[in-house]
Write a protein that holds these residues in place. Sequence first.
Motif, PDB file in Angstrom:
ATOM      1  N   GLU A  86       0.834  -1.278   0.087  1.00 54.56           N
ATOM      2  CA  GLU A  86       0.199   0.157  -0.055  1.00 54.56           C
ATOM      3  C   GLU A  86       0.611   1.454   0.084  1.00 54.56           C
ATOM      4  O   GLU A  86       0.433   2.387  -0.662  1.00 54.56           O
ATOM      5  N   ARG A  87       1.960   1.242   0.782  1.00 54.44           N
ATOM      6  CA  ARG A  87       2.929   2.437   0.851  1.00 54.44           C
ATOM      7  C   ARG A  87       3.502   2.575  -0.633  1.00 54.44           C
ATOM      8  O   ARG A  87       3.767   3.848  -0.967  1.00 54.44           O
ATOM      9  N   ALA A  88       3.858   1.587  -1.217  1.00 60.85           N
ATOM     10  CA  ALA A  88       4.344   1.515  -2.391  1.00 60.85           C
ATOM     11  C   ALA A  88       3.613   2.471  -3.418  1.00 60.85           C
ATOM     12  O   ALA A  88       3.932   3.142  -4.450  1.00 60.85           O
ATOM     13  N   LEU A  89       2.272   1.882  -3.601  1.00 63.78           N
ATOM     14  CA  LEU A  89       1.178   2.258  -4.524  1.00 63.78           C
ATOM     15  C   LEU A  89       1.139   3.721  -4.164  1.00 63.78           C
ATOM     16  O   LEU A  89       1.004   4.631  -4.970  1.00 63.78           O
ATOM     17  N   GLN A  90       0.915   4.154  -2.905  1.00 55.43           N
ATOM     18  CA  GLN A  90       0.949   5.591  -2.575  1.00 55.43           C
ATOM     19  C   GLN A  90       2.132   6.551  -2.953  1.00 55.43           C
ATOM     20  O   GLN A  90       1.741   7.657  -3.327  1.00 55.43           O
ATOM     21  N   ALA A  91       3.239   5.841  -2.879  1.00 62.41           N
ATOM     22  CA  ALA A  91       4.358   6.489  -3.254  1.00 62.41           C
ATOM     23  C   ALA A  91       4.211   6.866  -4.931  1.00 62.41           C
ATOM     24  O   ALA A  91       4.465   7.920  -5.423  1.00 62.41           O
ATOM     25  N   VAL A  92       3.908   5.904  -5.502  1.00 63.37           N
ATOM     26  CA  VAL A  92       3.825   5.861  -7.169  1.00 63.37           C
ATOM     27  C   VAL A  92       2.722   6.946  -7.292  1.00 63.37           C
ATOM     28  O   VAL A  92       3.006   7.790  -8.185  1.00 63.37           O
ATOM     29  N   GLN A  93       1.350   6.847  -6.554  1.00 65.08           N
ATOM     30  CA  GLN A  93       0.320   7.834  -6.975  1.00 65.08           C
ATOM     31  C   GLN A  93       0.751   9.249  -6.956  1.00 65.08           C
ATOM     32  O   GLN A  93       0.713  10.307  -7.381  1.00 65.08           O
ATOM     33  N   GLN A  94       1.606   9.428  -5.754  1.00 63.28           N
ATOM     34  CA  GLN A  94       2.182  10.927  -5.264  1.00 63.28           C
ATOM     35  C   GLN A  94       3.092  11.363  -6.171  1.00 63.28           C
ATOM     36  O   GLN A  94       2.801  12.353  -6.694  1.00 63.28           O
ATOM     37  N   GLU A  95       3.983  10.525  -6.770  1.00 63.59           N
ATOM     38  CA  GLU A  95       4.838  11.029  -7.849  1.00 63.59           C
ATOM     39  C   GLU A  95       4.006  11.424  -9.140  1.00 63.59           C
ATOM     40  O   GLU A  95       4.476  12.208  -9.632  1.00 63.59           O
ATOM     41  N   GLN A  96       3.092  10.498  -9.373  1.00 66.55           N
ATOM     42  CA  GLN A  96       2.227  10.770 -10.596  1.00 66.55           C
ATOM     43  C   GLN A  96       1.596  12.159 -10.511  1.00 66.55           C
ATOM     44  O   GLN A  96       1.547  13.102 -11.279  1.00 66.55           O
ATOM     45  N   LEU A  97       1.133  12.612  -9.144  1.00 65.52           N
ATOM     46  CA  LEU A  97       0.288  13.752  -8.931  1.00 65.52           C
ATOM     47  C   LEU A  97       1.420  14.884  -9.175  1.00 65.52           C
ATOM     48  O   LEU A  97       1.152  15.969  -9.709  1.00 65.52           O
ATOM     49  N   ASP A  98       2.406  14.909  -8.364  1.00 71.60           N
ATOM     50  CA  ASP A  98       3.612  15.700  -8.867  1.00 71.60           C
ATOM     51  C   ASP A  98       3.936  16.031  -9.942  1.00 71.60           C
ATOM     52  O   ASP A  98       3.966  17.271 -10.343  1.00 71.60           O
ATOM     53  N   ARG A  99       4.002  14.836 -10.812  1.00 65.92           N
ATOM     54  CA  ARG A  99       4.491  15.059 -12.156  1.00 65.92           C
ATOM     55  C   ARG A  99       3.528  16.019 -12.866  1.00 65.92           C
ATOM     56  O   ARG A  99       3.938  17.006 -13.794  1.00 65.92           O
ATOM     57  N   GLU A 100       2.158  15.544 -12.593  1.00 62.93           N
ATOM     58  CA  GLU A 100       0.974  16.324 -13.354  1.00 62.93           C
ATOM     59  C   GLU A 100       1.180  17.853 -13.047  1.00 62.93           C
ATOM     60  O   GLU A 100       0.802  18.671 -13.554  1.00 62.93           O
ATOM     61  N   ALA A 101       1.387  18.205 -11.400  1.00 61.55           N
ATOM     62  CA  ALA A 101       1.234  19.724 -11.263  1.00 61.55           C
ATOM     63  C   ALA A 101       2.473  20.242 -11.982  1.00 61.55           C
ATOM     64  O   ALA A 101       2.377  21.391 -12.317  1.00 61.55           O
ATOM     65  N   GLU A 102       3.711  19.654 -11.921  1.00 61.05           N
ATOM     66  CA  GLU A 102       4.849  20.281 -12.554  1.00 61.05           C
ATOM     67  C   GLU A 102       4.645  20.722 -14.164  1.00 61.05           C
ATOM     68  O   GLU A 102       4.879  21.616 -14.577  1.00 61.05           O
ATOM     69  N   GLU A 103       3.912  19.740 -14.691  1.00 62.12           N
ATOM     70  CA  GLU A 103       3.450  20.024 -16.377  1.00 62.12           C
ATOM     71  C   GLU A 103       2.553  21.049 -16.252  1.00 62.12           C
ATOM     72  O   GLU A 103       2.638  21.856 -17.118  1.00 62.12           O
ATOM     73  N   ALA A 104       1.589  20.864 -15.304  1.00 67.07           N
ATOM     74  CA  ALA A 104       0.528  21.961 -15.326  1.00 67.07           C
ATOM     75  C   ALA A 104       1.189  23.467 -15.389  1.00 67.07           C
ATOM     76  O   ALA A 104       0.836  24.473 -15.755  1.00 67.07           O
ATOM     77  N   GLU A 105       2.194  23.550 -14.221  1.00 71.02           N
ATOM     78  CA  GLU A 105       3.240  24.563 -14.016  1.00 71.02           C
ATOM     79  C   GLU A 105       3.649  25.052 -15.296  1.00 71.02           C
ATOM     80  O   GLU A 105       3.840  26.503 -15.651  1.00 71.02           O
ATOM     81  N   MET A 106       4.680  24.289 -15.924  1.00 71.75           N
ATOM     82  CA  MET A 106       5.209  24.498 -17.181  1.00 71.75           C
ATOM     83  C   MET A 106       4.229  25.165 -18.385  1.00 71.75           C
ATOM     84  O   MET A 106       4.535  26.051 -18.961  1.00 71.75           O
ATOM     85  N   GLU A 107       3.172  24.440 -18.264  1.00 70.52           N
ATOM     86  CA  GLU A 107       1.997  25.071 -19.339  1.00 70.52           C
ATOM     87  C   GLU A 107       1.883  26.331 -19.225  1.00 70.52           C
ATOM     88  O   GLU A 107       1.420  27.156 -19.914  1.00 70.52           O
ATOM     89  N   GLU A 108       1.511  26.779 -17.731  1.00 75.38           N
ATOM     90  CA  GLU A 108       1.236  28.176 -17.391  1.00 75.38           C
ATOM     91  C   GLU A 108       2.358  29.055 -17.592  1.00 75.38           C
ATOM     92  O   GLU A 108       2.160  30.264 -18.092  1.00 75.38           O
ATOM     93  N   ASP A 109       3.381  28.716 -17.429  1.00 73.97           N
ATOM     94  CA  ASP A 109       4.737  29.507 -17.759  1.00 73.97           C
ATOM     95  C   ASP A 109       4.872  29.876 -19.088  1.00 73.97           C
ATOM     96  O   ASP A 109       5.069  30.823 -19.621  1.00 73.97           O
ATOM     97  N   ASP A 110       4.644  28.761 -19.959  1.00 72.45           N
ATOM     98  CA  ASP A 110       4.509  28.988 -21.550  1.00 72.45           C
ATOM     99  C   ASP A 110       3.409  30.017 -21.893  1.00 72.45           C
ATOM    100  O   ASP A 110       3.750  30.544 -22.905  1.00 72.45           O
ATOM    101  N   ASP A 111       2.421  29.723 -21.430  1.00 72.51           N
ATOM    102  CA  ASP A 111       1.246  30.751 -21.504  1.00 72.51           C
ATOM    103  C   ASP A 111       1.539  32.117 -21.544  1.00 72.51           C
ATOM    104  O   ASP A 111       1.141  33.180 -21.989  1.00 72.51           O
ATOM    105  N   ASP A 112       2.149  32.349 -20.105  1.00 73.02           N
ATOM    106  CA  ASP A 112       2.256  33.872 -19.802  1.00 73.02           C
ATOM    107  C   ASP A 112       3.595  34.263 -20.767  1.00 73.02           C
ATOM    108  O   ASP A 112       3.650  35.648 -20.806  1.00 73.02           O
ATOM    109  N   ASP A 113       4.466  33.540 -21.068  1.00 74.21           N
ATOM    110  CA  ASP A 113       5.708  34.119 -21.955  1.00 74.21           C
ATOM    111  C   ASP A 113       5.136  34.353 -23.275  1.00 74.21           C
ATOM    112  O   ASP A 113       5.402  35.394 -24.095  1.00 74.21           O
TER     113      ASP A 113
END
Length: 114
Positions: A86-113
């Motif tokens: 269960e802890r391993a699954l939670q870690a994988v899910q958290q990594e996916q959420l962090d990766r999606e959040a970073e991608e969303a921030e990059m898209e916002e930065d690209d739109d601001d430029d």
Amino acid sequence: FSSLCCFDLSSGINAEYGYAAAILRSNLWPGAYTFGLEKKFENLYVGWGHKYTAESYSPPAPPNTQEEYPSGVEVTEVPDPTVDEERALQAVQQEQLDREAEEAEMEEDDDDDD
């Protein structure tokens, strides 16, 4: 006579004491009685609250019972995961959420430029 009338009349005589009681039974409301002795009378009802009908009442049948859920190849039971799994699954899910959040921030930065 009683089949044409709404009441059946019966009387009870106690010759020893010289008293007579009259009892009326309702043909329309089974369980309804009136009884009288001298100048006093009382009413009594012990019934189900249904008028008399020529055919007897039969409640509708209940619905059929439902079948059990089919248990086949598509329905399988699996053992519960261990705490480590269960802890391993939670870690994988958290990594996916962090990766999606970073991608969303990059898209916002690209739109601001632009």
